[in-house]
Design a protein around this motif. Sequence first.
Motif, PDB file in Angstrom:
ATOM      1  N   MET A  56      44.921  24.571  65.079  1.00 55.62           N
ATOM      2  CA  MET A  56      46.107  24.004  65.449  1.00 55.62           C
ATOM      3  C   MET A  56      47.007  24.542  64.309  1.00 55.62           C
ATOM      4  N   LYS A  57      48.353  24.411  64.743  1.00 53.90           N
ATOM      5  CA  LYS A  57      49.363  24.831  63.606  1.00 53.90           C
ATOM      6  C   LYS A  57      49.412  23.923  62.453  1.00 53.90           C
ATOM      7  N   ASN A  58      49.060  22.635  62.557  1.00 55.47           N
ATOM      8  CA  ASN A  58      48.858  21.775  61.428  1.00 55.47           C
ATOM      9  C   ASN A  58      47.674  21.724  60.596  1.00 55.47           C
ATOM     10  N   TYR A  59      46.850  22.825  60.883  1.00 55.67           N
ATOM     11  CA  TYR A  59      45.682  23.195  60.167  1.00 55.67           C
ATOM     12  C   TYR A  59      46.098  23.839  58.681  1.00 55.67           C
ATOM     13  N   ASN A  60      45.972  23.041  57.650  1.00 55.80           N
ATOM     14  CA  ASN A  60      46.701  23.570  56.579  1.00 55.80           C
ATOM     15  C   ASN A  60      45.399  24.399  55.466  1.00 55.80           C
ATOM     16  N   PHE A  61      44.220  23.638  55.651  1.00 58.26           N
ATOM     17  CA  PHE A  61      43.328  24.288  54.964  1.00 58.26           C
ATOM     18  C   PHE A  61      42.437  25.532  55.884  1.00 58.26           C
ATOM     19  N   ALA A  62      42.061  25.097  57.146  1.00 56.45           N
ATOM     20  CA  ALA A  62      41.476  26.056  57.983  1.00 56.45           C
ATOM     21  C   ALA A  62      42.140  27.391  58.153  1.00 56.45           C
ATOM     22  N   LYS A  63      43.601  27.292  58.034  1.00 52.72           N
ATOM     23  CA  LYS A  63      44.259  28.323  58.480  1.00 52.72           C
ATOM     24  C   LYS A  63      44.185  29.480  57.209  1.00 52.72           C
ATOM     25  N   LYS A  64      43.840  28.909  56.179  1.00 58.33           N
ATOM     26  CA  LYS A  64      43.512  29.735  54.881  1.00 58.33           C
ATOM     27  C   LYS A  64      42.023  30.821  54.971  1.00 58.33           C
ATOM     28  N   LEU A  65      41.416  30.353  56.060  1.00 57.34           N
ATOM     29  CA  LEU A  65      40.081  30.994  56.422  1.00 57.34           C
ATOM     30  C   LEU A  65      40.354  32.107  57.526  1.00 57.34           C
ATOM     31  N   VAL A  66      40.947  31.969  58.364  1.00 54.17           N
ATOM     32  CA  VAL A  66      41.175  32.873  59.541  1.00 54.17           C
ATOM     33  C   VAL A  66      42.607  33.399  59.711  1.00 54.17           C
ATOM     34  N   GLN A  67      42.560  34.449  60.581  1.00 54.25           N
ATOM     35  CA  GLN A  67      44.047  35.112  60.928  1.00 54.25           C
ATOM     36  C   GLN A  67      44.438  34.549  62.417  1.00 54.25           C
ATOM     37  N   ARG A  68      45.660  33.888  62.356  1.00 54.57           N
ATOM     38  CA  ARG A  68      46.068  33.284  63.662  1.00 54.57           C
ATOM     39  C   ARG A  68      46.414  34.621  64.534  1.00 54.57           C
ATOM     40  N   ARG A  69      46.060  34.391  65.734  1.00 50.98           N
ATOM     41  CA  ARG A  69      46.136  35.398  66.861  1.00 50.98           C
ATOM     42  C   ARG A  69      47.215  34.697  67.739  1.00 50.98           C
ATOM     43  N   THR A  70      47.039  35.127  69.092  1.00 52.73           N
ATOM     44  CA  THR A  70      47.848  34.496  70.245  1.00 52.73           C
ATOM     45  C   THR A  70      47.939  33.139  70.494  1.00 52.73           C
ATOM     46  N   TRP A  71      49.217  32.806  70.794  1.00 54.17           N
ATOM     47  CA  TRP A  71      49.406  31.194  71.172  1.00 54.17           C
ATOM     48  C   TRP A  71      48.442  31.097  72.542  1.00 54.17           C
ATOM     49  N   ILE A  72      48.147  29.913  72.539  1.00 48.28           N
ATOM     50  CA  ILE A  72      47.398  29.291  73.710  1.00 48.28           C
ATOM     51  C   ILE A  72      48.448  28.614  74.714  1.00 48.28           C
ATOM     52  N   ASN A  73      48.850  28.878  75.663  1.00 49.71           N
ATOM     53  CA  ASN A  73      49.743  28.266  76.610  1.00 49.71           C
ATOM     54  C   ASN A  73      49.213  27.153  77.193  1.00 49.71           C
ATOM     55  N   PRO A  74      49.792  25.899  76.868  1.00 45.70           N
ATOM     56  CA  PRO A  74      49.173  24.650  77.492  1.00 45.70           C
ATOM     57  C   PRO A  74      49.658  24.506  78.837  1.00 45.70           C
ATOM     58  N   PHE A  75      50.578  25.363  79.317  1.00 44.12           N
ATOM     59  CA  PHE A  75      51.155  25.419  80.776  1.00 44.12           C
ATOM     60  C   PHE A  75      50.246  26.325  81.724  1.00 44.12           C
ATOM     61  N   SER A  76      49.384  26.827  81.223  1.00 46.23           N
ATOM     62  CA  SER A  76      48.684  27.790  81.853  1.00 46.23           C
ATOM     63  C   SER A  76      47.236  27.329  82.106  1.00 46.23           C
ATOM     64  N   VAL A  77      46.974  26.229  82.585  1.00 46.83           N
ATOM     65  CA  VAL A  77      45.689  25.408  82.592  1.00 46.83           C
ATOM     66  C   VAL A  77      45.730  24.748  83.762  1.00 46.83           C
TER      67      VAL A  77
END
Length: 383
Positions: A56-77
């Motif tokens: 999630m965008k508000n992951y302040n610590f987990a985001k330090k571990l990984v590289q964010r990639r493509t956005w998951i579209n909540p309207f394509s479900v």
Amino acid sequence: MMHARTIIVGGGSAAMSCALQLQEGNQEFLMVTDILGGRICYSDEEKVNFGAYFVMKNYNFAKKLVQRRTWINPFSVTFHNSDNEWFNTISLHSIKRLPQLLLFYRALYEFIKHYQPYKERCQIMDQRKAMAADPYIEEMFHKPASQFIREKRFFQAANDYISKFSYACTGVDMENISALDMMNCCMGLGVPIHRFSFDRRAMETRLKGRIRYGTVTDVRRVDDGFVLKTKEGAEYSADNLVLATPATVTRQLLNLDIPLRNTCKLYVYHVNAVLKKKFLSKEMNVFPFESEIIFTAKMDDSSYLIYTRVEDEKLLGRVCSSYQIIGRKAWDKAMYVYGDAYVEQDLGQGLYVAGDHNGLGLEPTAISGVFAANQIIKRYRNW
């Protein structure tokens, strides 16, 4: 015997976050693990995650571990109620459920107002004290999600949408997941979420040679700290010890007689496939708990990840017209999610426990490692 001021056992989100926090605090440490990443199970070859699926965008610590990639579209479900009933995120069905969806988002807004300060407290105090500081959070930890849904009066919206998203994240129904874990997952319905990758070599470089690979099989407390042995025959000693291993492993290593939350099971298949027509229109398909298939997700290269809660390749035929399995991963103990047992984090005299024992998700797990590191940093700053 190699000695370090602090030894971290484990290599997952909690362990890596603990290590990075100690590094920022200029503290000496060593990480001992059999594999780096843990449930961040990213395949460099296949470019997919076989463990956690999004950040999630508000992951302040987990985001330090990984590289964010493509956005998951909540309207394509596409949300499936049964073999004969399904609907998309935006549809006449969602308009019909709009009043209850608004009740859910009001509840989500209230949850986030409490949860953000709770996460901040968890960095400097153990989770039990952090929960006790806010009766709302403490109640959510013990309350079943199904009860919370009834109290907030969005049962039909939960049945059609919210429970399916939570099930896609956990493989658990609303009767057996806590309100806290369910709403934590469902922040993804209000906060942007992204796929991610994990670069093991880059993490090894960041930790500057402080990783030793091996499986710890024995932990002993001695007068001046701890002694560890690995299956490979290595021995280590430390003044402080952080066990960032799965709860069952931690319990065994420390010979603890404590209850644990029970685990769910998840099985992941990466496939090249042609989906059946009703599963083709959107990037993701999510299902009710009655379905042994949890969700399907289309990858950037047009392959698919399919998650199930039963290990049975034949299940793929329910959603695929044809398929070829590229890779698979079985998680017989995926997440500690059933029940409200609590594992203490600070066991005294320099011994700490970190992980997802008390709350699921990459970010809560990462914060548990940060807490352990902060206690060690505080100890030596006070000298």
